[in-house]
Scaffold this motif. Sequence first.
Motif, short mmCIF file in Angstrom:
data_model
loop_
_atom_site.label_atom_id
_atom_site.label_comp_id
_atom_site.label_asym_id
_atom_site.label_seq_id
_atom_site.Cartn_x
_atom_site.Cartn_y
_atom_site.Cartn_z
N LEU A 7 16.44 9.13 -8.34
CA LEU A 7 16.32 8.88 -9.78
C LEU A 7 14.86 8.96 -10.20
CD1 LEU A 7 18.86 5.96 -10.32
CD2 LEU A 7 19.22 8.43 -10.51
N ASP A 8 14.67 9.24 -11.49
CA ASP A 8 13.32 9.34 -12.04
C ASP A 8 12.87 7.94 -12.44
OD1 ASP A 8 11.08 9.71 -13.60
OD2 ASP A 8 11.80 11.63 -14.41
N MET A 9 12.04 7.36 -11.60
CA MET A 9 11.64 5.96 -11.81
C MET A 9 10.85 5.80 -13.12
SD MET A 9 9.54 3.46 -9.24
CE MET A 9 10.83 3.23 -8.03
N ALA A 10 9.99 6.76 -13.41
CA ALA A 10 9.17 6.65 -14.62
C ALA A 10 10.06 6.71 -15.86
CB ALA A 10 8.14 7.78 -14.65
N GLU A 11 10.94 7.69 -15.87
CA GLU A 11 11.81 7.90 -17.03
C GLU A 11 12.73 6.69 -17.26
OE1 GLU A 11 12.42 9.96 -19.43
OE2 GLU A 11 14.47 9.29 -19.92
N LEU A 12 13.39 6.22 -16.20
CA LEU A 12 14.38 5.16 -16.36
C LEU A 12 13.74 3.80 -16.60
CD1 LEU A 12 16.98 6.44 -13.78
CD2 LEU A 12 17.15 6.54 -16.25
N SER B 26 13.71 4.97 -0.19
CA SER B 26 12.52 5.72 -0.61
C SER B 26 11.23 5.16 -0.04
CB SER B 26 12.44 5.81 -2.14
OG SER B 26 12.41 4.52 -2.73
N ALA B 27 11.22 3.87 0.32
CA ALA B 27 10.00 3.30 0.89
C ALA B 27 9.71 4.00 2.22
CB ALA B 27 10.18 1.80 1.11
N GLY B 28 8.52 4.54 2.33
CA GLY B 28 8.15 5.24 3.57
C GLY B 28 8.43 6.72 3.56
N ARG C 218 0.83 -1.22 0.00
CA ARG C 218 0.00 0.00 0.00
C ARG C 218 0.86 1.26 0.00
NH1 ARG C 218 -2.29 3.94 2.91
NH2 ARG C 218 -1.26 3.55 4.90
N LEU C 219 2.04 1.17 0.61
CA LEU C 219 2.90 2.36 0.73
C LEU C 219 3.80 2.56 -0.48
CD1 LEU C 219 3.98 1.83 4.47
CD2 LEU C 219 2.11 3.25 3.61
N ILE C 220 3.87 1.56 -1.35
CA ILE C 220 4.77 1.67 -2.50
C ILE C 220 4.04 1.50 -3.84
CG2 ILE C 220 6.88 1.05 -1.25
CD1 ILE C 220 6.60 -1.80 -2.24
N ARG D 19 4.99 4.45 -7.26
CA ARG D 19 3.86 3.94 -8.06
C ARG D 19 4.32 2.71 -8.86
NH1 ARG D 19 2.72 8.35 -11.88
NH2 ARG D 19 4.91 8.90 -11.59
N LEU D 20 4.65 1.64 -8.17
CA LEU D 20 5.22 0.48 -8.86
C LEU D 20 4.29 -0.07 -9.93
CD1 LEU D 20 6.89 -1.49 -5.92
CD2 LEU D 20 7.98 0.02 -7.58
N ASP D 21 3.02 -0.28 -9.58
CA ASP D 21 2.09 -0.87 -10.56
C ASP D 21 1.90 0.08 -11.74
OD1 ASP D 21 1.71 -3.08 -8.99
OD2 ASP D 21 -0.27 -2.50 -8.25
N GLU D 22 1.66 1.33 -11.40
CA GLU D 22 1.36 2.31 -12.46
C GLU D 22 2.53 2.45 -13.45
OE1 GLU D 22 -0.13 5.92 -10.66
OE2 GLU D 22 0.45 6.99 -12.50
N LEU D 23 3.74 2.37 -12.94
CA LEU D 23 4.92 2.55 -13.82
C LEU D 23 5.39 1.24 -14.44
CD1 LEU D 23 7.00 5.10 -11.72
CD2 LEU D 23 5.34 5.55 -13.53
#
Length: 368
Positions: free
Chosen positions: A154-159, A177-179, A64-66, A184-188
Amino acid sequence: MRRELFDIPEGVIYLDGNSLGALPKHVAARMQEVISHQWGTRLIRSWSEGWWEAPQRIGDRIGRLIGAAEGQVVVGDSTSVNVFKALMAAVKGTTRSEIVVDESTFPTDGYIAQSVGELTGLKVRAAQPSSLDINEDTAVVLLNHVDYRTGAMLDMAELTGQAHAAGAPVVWDLCHSAGVIPIRLDELQVDYAVGCSYKFLNGGPGAPAFIYVPKHKQATFENPLSGWNGHRAPFAMEASYDPDPGIARARVGTPDILSMLALDAALDVWDDVDMQVVWKCGLSLTAQFRTHVTRLTSLEIITPDEIPRGNQISIRCADAKNVMDELIARGVIGDHRPPDVLRFGFAPLYVTSGDVLRAAEILAEIVN
Ligand SMILES: Cc1ncc(COP(=O)(O)O)c(C=O)c1O
């Protein structure tokens, strides 16, 4: 935001939640119950009264948090072990030749990548995140979301997009970064992610790590450590390994229940917490510290000012070890990283603006 829920000793300003999170007040009583009732009284029966499923149940709480929907995160082992599982699964059957790792990675990720390289015959290439050069030779990319030393993010979406465009999966290490950051792991459409729970998630020293394997990858996720906990029917005691169809296949052996249930209890402080609010609060705390330190000292701050960034401020300081020792002696607990970096983490759940100002003042008294 929720400081009243934490046990922070009188006179201590705790700025090391990026290394070991603070103790939520109710965890001690919960552990007393786990030890005396669940272990002491219920004995072996507790395995079927919640212990066996704890890794998946607690994984969902972290999910839920990630930004991961249920059934995709499981808790267990250490981050190092989970990096190994994710990398081995990612390169299984590949015809490509290299593993790309960000060059400033936390050492364990690099070491594990090296082992995976030796086991699989792949070469490891360290590259700057700004020029990863992911290409048709790249079997997998391993990246740290927030740099442990500088706090750069880092830019997770871009990379992730760059890796996918070259046909390579990506493994993200979320330890820092957690917490703190709304991930947005699923979304990306992230392929795999791992992280620890003893930093901003406050799970306690050595608390189990987590691994994310999205639903659509689970059927093909081959855990290189085929322990009985990942079996489809662990208690059938079959001679051959037949993995669980879901996220439980990322499990290995018997979980360390005491540590895991301390983490479970600690996660209560996240109930109903909006990660966007945590993120804004963290940015404000780091910005305030930056302003105070710049006003009161001439120290060089190496954490980038631009957003996004992690929830820490790292400062270059020639005599970092002695300065940190003196800070700790005066109640300001951060840490230092060789050779010359002072690190201060700002856990939004329990660090206040007052703490930030006072810590900067004490730092200035020491260095000026
Ligand atoms: C980015 C990162 N990865 C991994 C680890 C450690 O992994 P492990 O839980 O296996 O000790 C750390 C610990 O500080 C870390 O900062």
